[in-house]
Scaffold this active site. Structure first.
Site, short mmCIF file in Angstrom:
data_model
loop_
_atom_site.label_atom_id
_atom_site.label_comp_id
_atom_site.label_asym_id
_atom_site.label_seq_id
_atom_site.Cartn_x
_atom_site.Cartn_y
_atom_site.Cartn_z
N VAL A 13 -22.24 14.96 -30.41
CA VAL A 13 -22.47 15.47 -29.05
C VAL A 13 -23.92 15.90 -28.88
CG1 VAL A 13 -21.85 17.32 -27.44
CG2 VAL A 13 -20.08 16.27 -28.85
N LYS A 77 -23.28 18.07 -38.76
CA LYS A 77 -22.47 19.26 -39.03
C LYS A 77 -23.23 20.16 -40.02
CE LYS A 77 -17.74 19.99 -40.39
NZ LYS A 77 -17.23 19.89 -41.71
N ASN A 104 -26.75 24.23 -36.35
CA ASN A 104 -26.55 25.69 -36.44
C ASN A 104 -26.48 26.14 -37.90
OD1 ASN A 104 -26.58 26.58 -33.83
ND2 ASN A 104 -24.36 26.36 -33.54
N SER A 130 -30.17 25.73 -28.44
CA SER A 130 -29.04 26.27 -27.67
C SER A 130 -28.97 25.64 -26.29
CB SER A 130 -29.17 27.78 -27.51
OG SER A 130 -28.13 28.24 -26.67
N GLY A 132 -25.78 23.75 -25.55
CA GLY A 132 -24.65 22.83 -25.58
C GLY A 132 -25.08 21.42 -25.19
N LYS A 184 -31.47 32.09 -33.58
CA LYS A 184 -30.36 31.36 -32.94
C LYS A 184 -29.02 32.02 -33.28
CE LYS A 184 -27.99 28.21 -30.79
NZ LYS A 184 -26.86 27.66 -31.31
N HIS A 187 -28.74 35.01 -31.15
CA HIS A 187 -28.44 34.53 -29.79
C HIS A 187 -26.93 34.32 -29.66
CE1 HIS A 187 -27.27 31.17 -27.20
NE2 HIS A 187 -28.23 31.54 -26.39
N ASN A 188 -26.35 33.64 -30.64
CA ASN A 188 -24.91 33.36 -30.57
C ASN A 188 -24.09 34.64 -30.69
OD1 ASN A 188 -25.88 30.77 -30.58
ND2 ASN A 188 -24.32 29.98 -31.96
N GLU A 191 -24.12 36.16 -27.47
CA GLU A 191 -23.24 35.31 -26.63
C GLU A 191 -21.76 35.71 -26.83
OE1 GLU A 191 -24.05 31.03 -27.09
OE2 GLU A 191 -21.89 30.76 -27.31
N TYR A 192 -21.38 35.93 -28.08
CA TYR A 192 -20.00 36.38 -28.37
C TYR A 192 -19.71 37.69 -27.63
CZ TYR A 192 -18.64 33.45 -32.46
OH TYR A 192 -18.27 32.43 -33.29
N ARG A 289 -11.86 37.89 -31.40
CA ARG A 289 -11.51 36.46 -31.57
C ARG A 289 -10.56 36.29 -32.75
NH1 ARG A 289 -16.32 32.15 -30.10
NH2 ARG A 289 -17.27 33.37 -28.44
N HIS A 454 -23.77 64.28 -53.94
CA HIS A 454 -24.83 63.39 -53.44
C HIS A 454 -26.00 64.17 -52.84
CE1 HIS A 454 -22.57 59.81 -54.25
NE2 HIS A 454 -21.52 60.26 -53.59
P1 NAP Z 1 -20.30 16.63 -33.57
O1 NAP Z 1 -20.27 16.09 -32.18
O2 NAP Z 1 -19.03 16.99 -34.22
O3 NAP Z 1 -21.06 15.57 -34.47
C1 NAP Z 1 -21.22 15.78 -35.83
C2 NAP Z 1 -22.26 14.82 -36.37
O4 NAP Z 1 -22.43 15.13 -37.74
C3 NAP Z 1 -21.86 13.37 -36.29
O5 NAP Z 1 -23.00 12.60 -36.05
C4 NAP Z 1 -21.30 13.12 -37.69
O6 NAP Z 1 -21.38 11.76 -38.11
C5 NAP Z 1 -22.25 13.95 -38.50
N1 NAP Z 1 -21.72 14.29 -39.81
C6 NAP Z 1 -20.71 15.14 -40.10
N2 NAP Z 1 -20.53 15.20 -41.43
C7 NAP Z 1 -21.44 14.38 -41.97
C8 NAP Z 1 -21.75 14.01 -43.30
N3 NAP Z 1 -21.10 14.55 -44.35
N4 NAP Z 1 -22.74 13.12 -43.50
C9 NAP Z 1 -23.41 12.61 -42.46
N5 NAP Z 1 -23.17 12.91 -41.19
C10 NAP Z 1 -22.19 13.78 -40.95
O7 NAP Z 1 -21.23 17.92 -33.69
P2 NAP Z 1 -22.29 18.53 -32.67
O8 NAP Z 1 -21.57 19.38 -31.66
O9 NAP Z 1 -23.21 17.46 -32.18
O10 NAP Z 1 -23.06 19.56 -33.62
C11 NAP Z 1 -24.12 19.16 -34.48
C12 NAP Z 1 -24.85 20.43 -34.93
O11 NAP Z 1 -25.36 21.10 -33.77
C13 NAP Z 1 -23.95 21.45 -35.63
O12 NAP Z 1 -24.70 22.14 -36.57
C14 NAP Z 1 -23.57 22.39 -34.50
O13 NAP Z 1 -23.18 23.66 -34.96
C15 NAP Z 1 -24.88 22.43 -33.73
N6 NAP Z 1 -24.79 22.85 -32.33
C16 NAP Z 1 -23.78 22.46 -31.54
C17 NAP Z 1 -23.73 22.87 -30.22
C18 NAP Z 1 -22.63 22.45 -29.30
O14 NAP Z 1 -22.53 23.02 -28.20
N7 NAP Z 1 -21.83 21.46 -29.66
C19 NAP Z 1 -24.76 23.68 -29.71
C20 NAP Z 1 -25.81 24.04 -30.54
C21 NAP Z 1 -25.82 23.62 -31.85
P3 NAP Z 1 -20.12 10.76 -37.95
O15 NAP Z 1 -20.21 10.22 -36.55
O16 NAP Z 1 -20.34 9.74 -38.97
O17 NAP Z 1 -18.88 11.57 -38.16
#
Ligand code: NAP
Length: 472
Positions: A13, A77, A104, A130, A132, A184, A187-188, A191-192, A289, A454
């Site tokens: 994403v 990830k 993250n 940040s 999304g 960051k 920030h989160n 946000e919580y 949560r 103490h």
């Molecule tokens: P996502 O949509 O679940 O995508 C995960 C990505 O990681 C995919 O490209 C996946 O590849 C890859 N991946 C997972 N395990 C892997 C591995 N072992 N080796 C190689 N590639 C691997 O995640 P996302 O939401 O884009 O998040 C990515 C990062 O941004 C995370 O750290 C997340 O915490 C951070 N983030 C997310 C948001 C949000 O709102 N979503 C906001 C800020 C920061 P495959 O396609 O091959 O599975």
């Protein structure tokens, strides 16, 4: 096409949207994803931006596609997958190439990775992003940690792709190694806290007043034009007013009351505890949560005790709603004061010299907690860079003086009615504790001295003293 100027690994994403944002801003980008079909689909759907994108099926192809010295963004990830990408890249990259982890990450992992790469000739940037999906595509808030030199090499691109607040980029260098990921994380954490306090206000109006979700949505929509103007207020109004197409019910009414969490809230609290800085509003939000996740247990407890919630002692609904607005505002001031205090402590502990005014500024647009309020915070830190606590900034003193009576009224009213408001209560307790010149820790010290020798300090003499315990 000429060689790419930047690379990106991970077309999930965030990665896919960030890559399109980078391409759209005129930076040719080479992309790679572990699952090749995702790379193909991404490229196929890139439309006009295809001529700025080089889809790659291997790390080798990715590295070959980028003009050295290469900046390569990892957006996979968090955790081990990041280490795996770094290990693979390390074999292929050359001196002066920059690896940028934009996920993250826990800042302690970022510090480790930064140190591990120190002698390799490569540089490591830990970058918090940040906003999304929407932010990644059209302008996120970007928090950078690394060396100033490596930042200089990517700052033009980061400024270009970041959100803009009145024309100013919401991207900045914040400090060395893990500084960006730490900020960051906080920030989160904020946000919580923000989200939890909003949910508690929703609970008061739903359970204490008996208002429907769309009615509460109207309240938030109105608040979004005032002191609570923020992205979270805006989307709260929207989700409360949304209708489920399948049942015709308000969407919030058909959603299970079990919240997820990925760790950044918990990390904020752990780090705050490690440094001995109160982050009780964030902690209440994380705990809420966790409690929400124990749905079956809560249902069983309701069978035993009853939910205990009753209607509020309500004289005037409009007055209550006005009070709620101010209470939420006061709660926010406490939560942000705690978040900034945690960052100040970390800045000292890790030698980051975090620029608090800049942090507030780059949170004003692009990120999830973006708000008008952050402009006021930025102004206060700009006036006084050594501000010990937001609660002591003259502008916030005035705001808190007018808002805290409402917080007290709402917390006490909710408590009387049996409505749980843990984050708002924590915000109030923090404020009450913070403003007490003489608290109750004298008794704690006496107890500690009694059972553990103490010692304690006296109010009327220097040095360490013991009490006359056991004399009678
Ligand atoms: P996502 O949509 O679940 O995508 C995960 C990505 O990681 C995919 O490209 C996946 O590849 C890859 N991946 C997972 N395990 C892997 C591995 N072992 N080796 C190689 N590639 C691997 O995640 P996302 O939401 O884009 O998040 C990515 C990062 O941004 C995370 O750290 C997340 O915490 C951070 N983030 C997310 C948001 C949000 O709102 N979503 C906001 C800020 C920061 P495959 O396609 O091959 O599975």
């Amino acid at each position: 096409m000429a060689q790419a100027e930047v690379g990106l690994i991970g077309l999930g994403v965030m990665g896919a949207n960030l890559a399109l944002n980078i391409a759209e801003n005129g930076f040719p980008i080479a992309v790679y994803n572990r699952t090749t079909e995702k790379t193909e689909a991404f490229y196929a759907e890139a439309g006009d931006l295809q001529d700025k994108i080089v889809p790659c099926e291997s790390f080798e192809a990715l590295v070959a596609a980028i003009r050295p010295p290469r900046p390569i963004i990892i957006m996979v990830k968090a955790g081990d997958p990041v280490d795996q990408q770094i290990a693979a890249l390390k074999e292929l990259l050359e001196a002066n190439d920059i690896i940028i982890d934009a996920g993250n990450a826990n800042f302690r992992d970022t510090q480790r990775r930064f140190d591990d790469l120190k002698d390799s000739g490569l540089t490591f940037i830990g970058m918090g992003v940040s906003g999304g999906e929407e932010g990644a595509r059209h302008g996120p808030s970007i928090m950078v940690g690394g060396t100033p030199e490596s930042y200089d090499r990517v700052s033009e691109m980061l400024d270009a792709i970041s959100a803009k607040y009145k024309g100013q980029p919401c991207s900045a260098y914040l400090g060395t190694d893990g500084a960006g990921h730490f900020v960051k994380t906080i920030h989160n954490g904020i946000e919580y806290a923000d989200m939890q306090m909003i949910a508690e206000v929703y609970g008061v109006l739903r359970d204490g007043v008996g208002m429907t979700a769309p009615e509460i949505g109207d309240v938030f929509a109105r608040w979004d034009n005032g002191r609570l103007d923020s992205y979270l207020t805006e989307i709260t109004a929207k989700v409360l007013k949304a209708t489920d197409p399948e049942t015709g019910q308000p969407v919030p009414d058909i959603i299970l009351d079990r919240a997820g969490q990925k760790g950044t809230g918990r990390w904020s609290v752990i780090e705050a505890q490690q440094m001995g800085v109160p982050a009780t509003v964030i902690e209440a939000a994380v705990a809420a949560r966790s409690l929400s996740a124990a749905k079956a247990e809560r249902e069983a407890a309701e069978d035993v005790y009853g939910a205990g919630r009753g209607a509020l002692d309500l004289l005037d609904r409009d007055e209550l709603i006005d009070d709620l607005e101010l209470a939420l505002f006061a709660g926010k001031i406490s939560a942000y004061a705690q978040g900034f205090a945690v960052m100040a402590a970390a800045s000292d502990e890790f030698g980051w010299n975090l620029p608090m005014d800049t942090i507030a500024k780059i949170w004003r647009a692009g990120c999830i907690i973006r708000s008008q309020f952050l402009d006021d915070i930025a102004a206060s830190f700009e006036k006084d860079r050594d501000l010990s606590n937001l609660l002591m900034a003259p502008d916030f003193v005035a705001m808190m003086k007018s808002a805290h009576p409402s917080l007290r009224h709402i917390v006490s009213t909710a408590v009387k009615a049996g409505i749980a408001v843990p984050a708002l209560s924590a915000a109030l307790a923090y404020f009450d504790g913070y403003r007490q010149g003489r608290g109750t820790a004298n008794l704690i010290q006496a107890q500690r001295d009694f059972f553990g020798a103490h010692s304690f300090e006296r109010i009327d003499a220097e040095g360490a003293h013991h009490g006359p315990w056991g004399l009678d």
